[in-house]
Design an enzyme around this catalytic site. Structure first.
Site, PDB file in Angstrom:
ATOM      1  N   ASP A 250      -8.771   0.301   2.048  1.00  0.00           N
ATOM      2  CA  ASP A 250      -8.031   0.091   3.207  1.00  0.00           C
ATOM      3  C   ASP A 250      -8.471   0.609   4.558  1.00  0.00           C
ATOM      4  O   ASP A 250      -8.087   1.451   5.099  1.00  0.00           O
ATOM      5  CB  ASP A 250      -6.600   0.887   2.847  1.00  0.00           C
ATOM      6  CG  ASP A 250      -5.356   0.567   3.915  1.00  0.00           C
ATOM      7  OD1 ASP A 250      -5.409  -0.543   4.640  1.00  0.00           O
ATOM      8  OD2 ASP A 250      -4.659   1.389   3.694  1.00  0.00           O
TER       9      ASP A 250
ATOM     10  N   ASP B   9       0.776  -1.040   0.110  1.00  0.00           N
ATOM     11  CA  ASP B   9       0.008   0.042   0.018  1.00  0.00           C
ATOM     12  C   ASP B   9       0.903   1.292   0.151  1.00  0.00           C
ATOM     13  O   ASP B   9       1.959   1.358   0.737  1.00  0.00           O
ATOM     14  CB  ASP B   9      -1.128   0.041   1.019  1.00  0.00           C
ATOM     15  CG  ASP B   9      -2.051   1.042   1.071  1.00  0.00           C
ATOM     16  OD1 ASP B   9      -2.424   1.185   0.041  1.00  0.00           O
ATOM     17  OD2 ASP B   9      -2.407   1.631   2.063  1.00  0.00           O
TER      18      ASP B   9
ATOM     19  N   HIS C 174      -4.147  13.989   0.618  1.00  0.00           N
ATOM     20  CA  HIS C 174      -4.275  13.003   1.703  1.00  0.00           C
ATOM     21  C   HIS C 174      -3.026  13.320   2.578  1.00  0.00           C
ATOM     22  O   HIS C 174      -2.983  13.456   3.881  1.00  0.00           O
ATOM     23  CB  HIS C 174      -4.626  11.686   1.475  1.00  0.00           C
ATOM     24  CG  HIS C 174      -4.420  10.853   2.435  1.00  0.00           C
ATOM     25  ND1 HIS C 174      -5.384  10.666   3.446  1.00  0.00           N
ATOM     26  CD2 HIS C 174      -3.574   9.821   2.885  1.00  0.00           C
ATOM     27  CE1 HIS C 174      -4.973   9.798   4.326  1.00  0.00           C
ATOM     28  NE2 HIS C 174      -3.945   9.119   3.928  1.00  0.00           N
TER      29      HIS C 174
ATOM     30  N   ARG D  98      -7.468   4.024  13.231  1.00  0.00           N
ATOM     31  CA  ARG D  98      -6.485   5.576  13.616  1.00  0.00           C
ATOM     32  C   ARG D  98      -5.984   5.462  14.994  1.00  0.00           C
ATOM     33  O   ARG D  98      -4.682   6.001  15.175  1.00  0.00           O
ATOM     34  CB  ARG D  98      -7.189   6.904  13.304  1.00  0.00           C
ATOM     35  CG  ARG D  98      -8.063   6.729  11.975  1.00  0.00           C
ATOM     36  CD  ARG D  98      -7.063   6.649  10.879  1.00  0.00           C
ATOM     37  NE  ARG D  98      -7.600   6.921   9.726  1.00  0.00           N
ATOM     38  CZ  ARG D  98      -6.864   6.604   8.459  1.00  0.00           C
ATOM     39  NH1 ARG D  98      -5.561   6.253   8.428  1.00  0.00           N
ATOM     40  NH2 ARG D  98      -7.590   6.766   7.321  1.00  0.00           N
TER      41      ARG D  98
ATOM     42  N   LYS E  11      -3.589  -1.603   9.951  1.00  0.00           N
ATOM     43  CA  LYS E  11      -4.162  -1.829   8.579  1.00  0.00           C
ATOM     44  C   LYS E  11      -4.342  -3.369   8.513  1.00  0.00           C
ATOM     45  O   LYS E  11      -4.275  -3.769   7.486  1.00  0.00           O
ATOM     46  CB  LYS E  11      -3.049  -1.378   7.560  1.00  0.00           C
ATOM     47  CG  LYS E  11      -2.578  -0.004   8.010  1.00  0.00           C
ATOM     48  CD  LYS E  11      -3.617   1.232   7.369  1.00  0.00           C
ATOM     49  CE  LYS E  11      -3.058   2.395   6.939  1.00  0.00           C
ATOM     50  NZ  LYS E  11      -3.953   3.343   6.446  1.00  0.00           N
TER      51      LYS E  11
ATOM     52  N   GLN F  37      -2.998   3.134  14.875  1.00  0.00           N
ATOM     53  CA  GLN F  37      -2.094   3.648  14.052  1.00  0.00           C
ATOM     54  C   GLN F  37      -1.143   4.675  14.655  1.00  0.00           C
ATOM     55  O   GLN F  37       0.163   4.738  14.511  1.00  0.00           O
ATOM     56  CB  GLN F  37      -2.590   4.221  12.717  1.00  0.00           C
ATOM     57  CG  GLN F  37      -1.844   4.827  11.666  1.00  0.00           C
ATOM     58  CD  GLN F  37      -2.303   5.283  10.414  1.00  0.00           C
ATOM     59  OE1 GLN F  37      -3.652   5.159  10.408  1.00  0.00           O
ATOM     60  NE2 GLN F  37      -1.712   5.659   9.446  1.00  0.00           N
TER      61      GLN F  37
ATOM     62  N   THR G 260      -8.662  -5.469   4.220  1.00  0.00           N
ATOM     63  CA  THR G 260      -8.836  -4.488   2.789  1.00  0.00           C
ATOM     64  C   THR G 260      -9.784  -4.998   1.997  1.00  0.00           C
ATOM     65  O   THR G 260      -9.374  -6.191   1.475  1.00  0.00           O
ATOM     66  CB  THR G 260      -7.217  -4.447   2.107  1.00  0.00           C
ATOM     67  OG1 THR G 260      -6.254  -3.954   3.079  1.00  0.00           O
ATOM     68  CG2 THR G 260      -7.143  -3.481   0.970  1.00  0.00           C
TER      69      THR G 260
ATOM     70  N   GLU H  42     -10.367   4.185   3.936  1.00  0.00           N
ATOM     71  CA  GLU H  42      -9.330   4.945   3.123  1.00  0.00           C
ATOM     72  C   GLU H  42      -9.771   4.722   1.805  1.00  0.00           C
ATOM     73  O   GLU H  42      -9.629   3.365   1.148  1.00  0.00           O
ATOM     74  CB  GLU H  42      -8.056   4.413   3.267  1.00  0.00           C
ATOM     75  CG  GLU H  42      -7.413   5.016   4.400  1.00  0.00           C
ATOM     76  CD  GLU H  42      -5.762   4.899   4.750  1.00  0.00           C
ATOM     77  OE1 GLU H  42      -5.136   4.186   4.034  1.00  0.00           O
ATOM     78  OE2 GLU H  42      -5.520   5.953   5.659  1.00  0.00           O
TER      79      GLU H  42
ATOM     80  N   GLU I 146      -9.267   4.180  -2.297  1.00  0.00           N
ATOM     81  CA  GLU I 146      -8.180   4.071  -2.906  1.00  0.00           C
ATOM     82  C   GLU I 146      -8.455   3.333  -4.111  1.00  0.00           C
ATOM     83  O   GLU I 146      -9.740   2.537  -4.150  1.00  0.00           O
ATOM     84  CB  GLU I 146      -6.993   2.995  -2.134  1.00  0.00           C
ATOM     85  CG  GLU I 146      -6.539   3.810  -0.889  1.00  0.00           C
ATOM     86  CD  GLU I 146      -5.451   3.262  -0.243  1.00  0.00           C
ATOM     87  OE1 GLU I 146      -4.468   2.369  -1.018  1.00  0.00           O
ATOM     88  OE2 GLU I 146      -5.100   3.190   1.036  1.00  0.00           O
TER      89      GLU I 146
ATOM     90  N   GLU J 169      -9.799  12.571   7.731  1.00  0.00           N
ATOM     91  CA  GLU J 169      -9.606  14.035   7.034  1.00  0.00           C
ATOM     92  C   GLU J 169     -11.025  14.704   7.052  1.00  0.00           C
ATOM     93  O   GLU J 169     -11.020  15.828   7.193  1.00  0.00           O
ATOM     94  CB  GLU J 169      -9.177  13.703   5.437  1.00  0.00           C
ATOM     95  CG  GLU J 169      -7.726  13.209   5.584  1.00  0.00           C
ATOM     96  CD  GLU J 169      -7.602  12.864   4.098  1.00  0.00           C
ATOM     97  OE1 GLU J 169      -7.211  13.689   3.221  1.00  0.00           O
ATOM     98  OE2 GLU J 169      -8.018  11.554   3.714  1.00  0.00           O
TER      99      GLU J 169
HETATM  100 CA    CA Z   1      -3.837   3.343   2.767  1.00  0.00          CA
END
Ligand code: CA
Length: 418
Positions: free
Chosen positions: A230, A125, A132, A234, A250, A237, A254, A198, A200, A360
């Site tokens: 993904d 990834d 972002h 948070r 993560k 993370q 996915t 996420e 993507e 975000e």
């Molecule tokens: Ca990602």
């Protein structure tokens, strides 16, 4: 290029994700049948195992399509990919001679279960969307240090886990993990309270390499693209990510969309990458337009309620193309395999409603988002269904990706209960 009309009537609808111009590859089953390869056309799936058995498609290898994955077709290389696409286009075009023979090989998509379309060899990834990276960097390190110094020179990535990749429709279980908030003295083990998506795209490597490859070679090696979510914890993370990057944050899952949209179908929609602040080094330089104009959308539906659109953006917002990511991935000698999956990195646009993650959209939870139902969200709630969608808009047709969705189940009471 205009719509290529098909004798499958639903494929000529300007709103369908799967006109004859698309021809995406998936794996499906009906009832207890074994999963096998299929091609989406309108609201139908062409059973490729049946087509192969009838001798209507022959790529020189037996039993390619009874397999529950497209890896063996990918292994045959770009010439075979082009042959297959040309053959399918001829078989399904309006006025084609074989309509009566093919008709019984069509399965209504609504009756089919869709599976992962390929065996994911390995999963990497990236972190290649500038808006972002700037947003997240600002939240985690402040505006002054938002973009790490390497960011404008290399597509940053981390090696993920192929085993965690699941197909659209798979439920996602809220994970437990080690958390430590800014005001906590010590970490604790608890369910993630800041579970996120996420938005993507995933690029699928169709050609193996062993050693450095150029950006052009990398572009040639890509077989197709899927939507990719993904899922990210948070709070896990924030505590774990320095110095080696994300790990358990993560690792839960996915999700990818079930149809591989081929690079060939996306050709008419190529666009250039944005202007470069620093010239890229030669081995990463743009070798023509290698991004695509693909409109993307995220919806969130609280349990039992209608979905609200929470973000709209476009794949063209990426700073690095999948070809540049693949080229970079190979520079130190890493062998790349057929079936490798490369996540683009979260795709956010410059505007607030173009952000591809709740982190975000809610600015780290400081500005909760109000849904159309009146509920608010900073991060995902149990029972939420998250869905990504995307399409390239042609002249009277769309190249769609099909759904990429998942529902968040509550954390287990005790994940170590035996
Ligand atoms: Ca990602």
């Amino acid at each position: 290029m205009p719509l290529i009309r098909s004798w499958v009537a639903s494929a000529n609808d300007p709103e369908t994700a799967f006109p004859l111009n698309n021809l995406p590859y998936g794996v499906f089953s009906v009832g207890d049948d074994a999963p096998r390869c299929g091609v989406a056309i309108g609201d139908m799936i062409l059973d490729m195992a049946a087509v192969e058995e009838a001798g209507l498609v022959d790529l020189g290898e037996p039993a390619l399509f009874v397999m529950p994955f497209w890896n063996e077709v990918m292994e045959l290389g770009p010439e075979a990919w082009a042959d297959l696409r040309a053959r399918l286009t001829a078989l399904l075009a309006e006025g084609a001679a074989g309509e009566a023979e093919l008709q019984p090989m069509l399965v209504p998509m609504a009756e089919a279960d869709l599976h992962l379309p390929f065996v994911v060899a390995e999963y990497t990834d990236f972190y290649a969307g500038r808006h972002h990276a700037t947003n997240v960097g600002t939240m985690f390190r402040g505006a002054e240090n938002a973009l790490p110094p390497n960011w404008l020179h290399i597509p940053i990535g981390y090696n993920g886990r192929a085993s965690s990749v699941v197909v659209s429709g798979t439920d996602i279980r809220r994970p437990w993990g080690q958390l430590k908030g800014p005001n906590d003295d010590l970490p604790r083990f608890a369910p993630s309270a800041r579970f996120d998506l996420e938005l993507e795209m995933g690029a699928i490597v169709g050609r193996a390499s062993d050693g450095p490859i150029t950006v052009t070679e990398a572009d040639d090696a890509i077989f197709g693209y899927v939507l990719l979510n993904d899922w990210s914890a948070r709070d896990i993370q924030a505590w774990e990510y320095q110095p080696l990057g994300p790990f358990q944050a993560k690792a839960t899952a996915t999700t990818i969309s079930p149809w591989i949209v081929t690079k060939a179908a996306l050709e008419p929609f190529r666009v250039k990458a944005p202007a470069r602040e620093f010239a890229l080094l030669d081995h990463l330089k743009d070798a023509g337009p290698m991004l695509y104009d693909i409109a993307l959308e995220v919806t969130l539906a609280p349990e039992g309620q209608a979905p609200s659109t929470i973000a709209r953006t476009n794949y063209r917002e990426m700073y690095y193309s999948a070809a540049q990511q693949l080229a970079h991935h190979s520079t130190a000698g890493c062998p790349m395999s057929v079936g490798d999956l490369l996540g683009s990195g979260t795709i956010s646009g410059p505007e607030k409603d173009q952000r591809g993650s709740l982190l975000e959209l809610s600015w780290g939870g400081k500005e909760p988002l109000t849904l159309e139902t009146g509920e608010t969200r900073s991060f995902l709630a149990d029972g939420d269904t998250l869905a990504l969608s995307g399409h390239a808009q042609g002249d009277g047709y769309r190249i769609g990706f099909g759904p990429c969705s998942g529902t968040l189940l509550p954390a287990l009471d005790d994940p170590y209960a035996r």
